[in-house]
Design a protein around this motif. Structure first.
Motif, PDB file in Angstrom:
ATOM      1  N   THR A   1       0.828  -1.208   0.000  1.00 59.17           N
ATOM      2  CA  THR A   1       0.000   0.000   0.000  1.00 59.17           C
ATOM      3  C   THR A   1       0.858   1.251   0.000  1.00 59.17           C
ATOM      4  O   THR A   1       0.520   2.257  -0.626  1.00 59.17           O
ATOM      5  CB  THR A   1      -0.942   0.002   1.214  1.00 59.17           C
ATOM      6  OG1 THR A   1      -1.764  -1.167   1.172  1.00 59.17           O
ATOM      7  CG2 THR A   1      -1.840   1.222   1.206  1.00 59.17           C
ATOM      8  N   TYR A   2       2.017   1.200   0.687  1.00 56.41           N
ATOM      9  CA  TYR A   2       2.927   2.343   0.676  1.00 56.41           C
ATOM     10  C   TYR A   2       3.422   2.626  -0.740  1.00 56.41           C
ATOM     11  O   TYR A   2       3.634   3.787  -1.119  1.00 56.41           O
ATOM     12  CB  TYR A   2       4.114   2.092   1.595  1.00 56.41           C
ATOM     13  CG  TYR A   2       3.830   2.363   3.059  1.00 56.41           C
ATOM     14  CD1 TYR A   2       3.335   3.597   3.449  1.00 56.41           C
ATOM     15  CD2 TYR A   2       4.090   1.412   4.037  1.00 56.41           C
ATOM     16  CE1 TYR A   2       3.081   3.875   4.780  1.00 56.41           C
ATOM     17  CE2 TYR A   2       3.838   1.677   5.371  1.00 56.41           C
ATOM     18  CZ  TYR A   2       3.335   2.907   5.739  1.00 56.41           C
ATOM     19  OH  TYR A   2       3.083   3.177   7.060  1.00 56.41           O
TER      20      TYR A   2
ATOM     21  N   GLU B   1      -3.230   2.370  15.286  1.00 59.08           N
ATOM     22  CA  GLU B   1      -2.496   2.814  14.105  1.00 59.08           C
ATOM     23  C   GLU B   1      -1.035   2.356  14.126  1.00 59.08           C
ATOM     24  O   GLU B   1      -0.249   2.693  13.243  1.00 59.08           O
ATOM     25  CB  GLU B   1      -2.534   4.341  13.998  1.00 59.08           C
ATOM     26  CG  GLU B   1      -3.905   4.909  13.645  1.00 59.08           C
ATOM     27  CD  GLU B   1      -4.883   4.774  14.800  1.00 59.08           C
ATOM     28  OE1 GLU B   1      -6.003   4.296  14.559  1.00 59.08           O
ATOM     29  OE2 GLU B   1      -4.511   5.141  15.938  1.00 59.08           O
TER      30      GLU B   1
ATOM     31  N   THR C   1       0.409  -0.537  13.603  1.00 63.01           N
ATOM     32  CA  THR C   1       0.860  -1.378  12.493  1.00 63.01           C
ATOM     33  C   THR C   1       1.075  -0.563  11.216  1.00 63.01           C
ATOM     34  O   THR C   1       1.916  -0.915  10.387  1.00 63.01           O
ATOM     35  CB  THR C   1      -0.162  -2.500  12.223  1.00 63.01           C
ATOM     36  OG1 THR C   1      -1.470  -1.921  12.105  1.00 63.01           O
ATOM     37  CG2 THR C   1      -0.165  -3.505  13.363  1.00 63.01           C
ATOM     38  N   PHE C   2       0.316   0.511  11.053  1.00 59.16           N
ATOM     39  CA  PHE C   2       0.513   1.403   9.904  1.00 59.16           C
ATOM     40  C   PHE C   2       1.847   2.123  10.006  1.00 59.16           C
ATOM     41  O   PHE C   2       2.542   2.343   9.007  1.00 59.16           O
ATOM     42  CB  PHE C   2      -0.644   2.408   9.832  1.00 59.16           C
ATOM     43  CG  PHE C   2      -0.417   3.558   8.894  1.00 59.16           C
ATOM     44  CD1 PHE C   2      -0.337   3.367   7.519  1.00 59.16           C
ATOM     45  CD2 PHE C   2      -0.286   4.854   9.372  1.00 59.16           C
ATOM     46  CE1 PHE C   2      -0.120   4.432   6.644  1.00 59.16           C
ATOM     47  CE2 PHE C   2      -0.073   5.925   8.508  1.00 59.16           C
ATOM     48  CZ  PHE C   2       0.008   5.711   7.140  1.00 59.16           C
TER      49      PHE C   2
ATOM     50  N   PHE D   1       7.079   2.577   8.676  1.00 57.37           N
ATOM     51  CA  PHE D   1       6.867   3.845   7.982  1.00 57.37           C
ATOM     52  C   PHE D   1       8.079   4.166   7.113  1.00 57.37           C
ATOM     53  O   PHE D   1       9.207   4.219   7.602  1.00 57.37           O
ATOM     54  CB  PHE D   1       6.641   4.948   9.011  1.00 57.37           C
ATOM     55  CG  PHE D   1       5.995   6.189   8.452  1.00 57.37           C
ATOM     56  CD1 PHE D   1       4.662   6.180   8.063  1.00 57.37           C
ATOM     57  CD2 PHE D   1       6.708   7.378   8.337  1.00 57.37           C
ATOM     58  CE1 PHE D   1       4.048   7.328   7.565  1.00 57.37           C
ATOM     59  CE2 PHE D   1       6.105   8.523   7.839  1.00 57.37           C
ATOM     60  CZ  PHE D   1       4.764   8.492   7.451  1.00 57.37           C
TER      61      PHE D   1
ATOM     62  N   ASN E   1      -4.351  10.613   9.231  1.00 58.47           N
ATOM     63  CA  ASN E   1      -4.320   9.389  10.040  1.00 58.47           C
ATOM     64  C   ASN E   1      -4.834   9.696  11.446  1.00 58.47           C
ATOM     65  O   ASN E   1      -4.190  10.438  12.198  1.00 58.47           O
ATOM     66  CB  ASN E   1      -2.888   8.845  10.083  1.00 58.47           C
ATOM     67  CG  ASN E   1      -2.758   7.568  10.887  1.00 58.47           C
ATOM     68  OD1 ASN E   1      -1.937   7.474  11.780  1.00 58.47           O
ATOM     69  ND2 ASN E   1      -3.550   6.577  10.554  1.00 58.47           N
TER      70      ASN E   1
ATOM     71  N   THR F   1      -8.003   8.370   7.244  1.00 59.26           N
ATOM     72  CA  THR F   1      -7.943   6.978   7.676  1.00 59.26           C
ATOM     73  C   THR F   1      -7.961   6.919   9.201  1.00 59.26           C
ATOM     74  O   THR F   1      -7.513   7.844   9.881  1.00 59.26           O
ATOM     75  CB  THR F   1      -6.663   6.288   7.168  1.00 59.26           C
ATOM     76  OG1 THR F   1      -5.514   6.890   7.799  1.00 59.26           O
ATOM     77  CG2 THR F   1      -6.520   6.434   5.658  1.00 59.26           C
TER      78      THR F   1
ATOM     79  N   GLY G   1      -7.551   3.701  12.418  1.00 61.39           N
ATOM     80  CA  GLY G   1      -7.336   2.294  12.706  1.00 61.39           C
ATOM     81  C   GLY G   1      -8.575   1.646  13.300  1.00 61.39           C
ATOM     82  O   GLY G   1      -9.351   2.278  14.007  1.00 61.39           O
TER      83      GLY G   1
ATOM     84  N   ILE H   1      -9.451   1.041   8.678  1.00 59.62           N
ATOM     85  CA  ILE H   1      -8.569  -0.069   8.312  1.00 59.62           C
ATOM     86  C   ILE H   1      -8.209  -0.882   9.559  1.00 59.62           C
ATOM     87  O   ILE H   1      -7.545  -0.379  10.472  1.00 59.62           O
ATOM     88  CB  ILE H   1      -7.288   0.456   7.645  1.00 59.62           C
ATOM     89  CG1 ILE H   1      -7.645   1.350   6.447  1.00 59.62           C
ATOM     90  CG2 ILE H   1      -6.402  -0.704   7.206  1.00 59.62           C
ATOM     91  CD1 ILE H   1      -6.454   2.013   5.813  1.00 59.62           C
TER      92      ILE H   1
ATOM     93  N   TRP I   1      -2.527  -4.456   7.827  1.00 60.10           N
ATOM     94  CA  TRP I   1      -1.229  -3.943   7.409  1.00 60.10           C
ATOM     95  C   TRP I   1      -0.147  -5.019   7.425  1.00 60.10           C
ATOM     96  O   TRP I   1       0.907  -4.851   6.795  1.00 60.10           O
ATOM     97  CB  TRP I   1      -0.796  -2.794   8.317  1.00 60.10           C
ATOM     98  CG  TRP I   1      -1.649  -1.574   8.148  1.00 60.10           C
ATOM     99  CD1 TRP I   1      -2.631  -1.134   8.988  1.00 60.10           C
ATOM    100  CD2 TRP I   1      -1.614  -0.646   7.062  1.00 60.10           C
ATOM    101  NE1 TRP I   1      -3.213   0.009   8.498  1.00 60.10           N
ATOM    102  CE2 TRP I   1      -2.611   0.336   7.312  1.00 60.10           C
ATOM    103  CE3 TRP I   1      -0.843  -0.544   5.900  1.00 60.10           C
ATOM    104  CZ2 TRP I   1      -2.846   1.395   6.438  1.00 60.10           C
ATOM    105  CZ3 TRP I   1      -1.082   0.516   5.033  1.00 60.10           C
ATOM    106  CH2 TRP I   1      -2.069   1.470   5.297  1.00 60.10           C
TER     107      TRP I   1
END
Length: 354
Positions: free
Chosen positions: A2-3, A22, A24-25, A29, A62, A89, A91, A152, A157
């Protein structure tokens, strides 16, 4: 994976205030991404809103589960009315835990930000996350632009995915119907005292210079729309008559004497808008408006899709405004006509431009 998509879409600056859902997002990074941290979610939306308006492309936000979205709603309303393209977005708890309604679970996640988003979605599968981002990008950018929302789940993720290849080309312009455009141009050409009401969509779609050119060709009075969040016409211009006002009476009084009122790039706000209840009935002529994403007859009069910038092509079709009947009583040298309040020098001749 997705990144990689976000990088392709140039969504590498993230505005946020994260929490545990959030993590896991943020765990992997990318180094070429920038995370702009705010102390409260309303500030997150405000910063992203400004960033999107300046860069003229969607901004990525986010937030933390339902609590973060709830804190952000106040400024989300402003972003929605301002047609700012935001991809918001938040989480969600692990899918396997949702049946137990955990404290940090976002119950009815897609309902929470409504009606202040164009589209709200929670992917049914982890494999759908990249496709959801692609659609969110398109929905946010296409006219009328505005915020969208994705919920999400945390475990999505970490799910390995194969290469994502479906990157869509997205246009942010739409074109008006040619016949309706010609019809509007005919009505404007036939008008003796038209008024132009410019809303924020004119400048937002890059129509500042074209709006000035059309106003000068028509020699028409120009007013700022109610609740104007950005200017679309120079306020020191000789044709500018100031803001239209907020109340129905004020609007009616300001527009009295005009036989046609053309609202461009205006998003009406209930009774405090051009054509609000009782307003059009007290005008001497007709009100019609043009805004993004609409077509046909509305409760405020006929209007056309195509956005303010594309509709501005009327400038190539209309004839210049007719002279005021009181022009003979106007003296040169900066005097103002008592009949129509135009500077005297504008009444010396009549132009006809096809």
């Amino acid at each position: 994976m997705t990144y990689d998509l976000l990088r392709t879409l140039k969504l590498t600056t993230v505005f946020g205030n994260p929490g545990s859902t959030e993590q896991t997002f943020l765990q992997d990074f990318p180094e070429d991404f920038t995370y702009v941290l705010a102390l409260q979610e309303a500030s997150v939306i405000a910063m992203a809103d400004a960033f999107a308006q300046v860069t003229r492309r969607p901004a990525l936000v986010n937030l933390h589960s339902s609590a973060g979205v709830g804190n952000a709603v106040g400024n989300l309303v402003a972003a929605y009315h301002g047609n700012t393209p935001l991809i918001i977005t938040s989480g969600q708890q692990h899918r396997e835990l949702l049946i137990g309604e955990p404290y940090l679970g976002n119950r009815e996640a897609t309902t929470l930000p409504k009606p202040w988003v164009k589209w709200s979605y929670e992917p049914a599968r982890a494999e759908d996350v990249p496709e959801a981002f692609m659609r969110a990008y398109a929905e946010a950018l296409q006219p009328p632009a505005g915020p969208v929302y994705l919920s999400i789940p945390m475990d999505d993720w970490k799910r390995p995915l194969s290469g994502f290849t479906r990157v869509r080309a997205v246009s942010d312009r739409v074109a008006p119907d040619t016949e309706r455009l010609r019809g509007f141009a005919d009505r404007i050409s036939a008008s003796r005292r038209p008024a132009l009401v410019f809303g924020p969509e004119v400048d937002r779609s890059g129509g500042w210079d074209a709006a000035v050119a059309l106003a000068e060709k028509l020699r028409a009075s120009v007013y700022g729309a109610p609740l104007l969040d950005r200017a679309s016409f120079p306020e020191n211009h000789a044709l500018f008559r100031g803001p239209l006002g907020m109340s129905v009476k004020t609007i009616s009084d300001r527009l009295a004497g005009h036989d046609l009122v053309v609202a461009r790039g205006v998003v009406p706000h209930g009774r405090d808008a051009v054509g609000g209840r009782g307003c059009a009935q007290r005008l001497l002529g007709t009100v019609f408006s043009v805004r993004t994403g609409t077509l046909g007859w509305g409760r405020r009069g006929p209007h056309s899709s195509g956005g303010a910038m594309s509709w501005i092509r009327l400038d190539n079709t209309v004839n210049a405004a007719r002279e005021c009947p009181g022009r003979q009583a106007v003296m040169r040298g900066g005097s103002v006509c008592a009949s129509c309040r135009e500077p005297g020098g504008r009444h010396t001749r009549k132009a006809s431009v096809g």
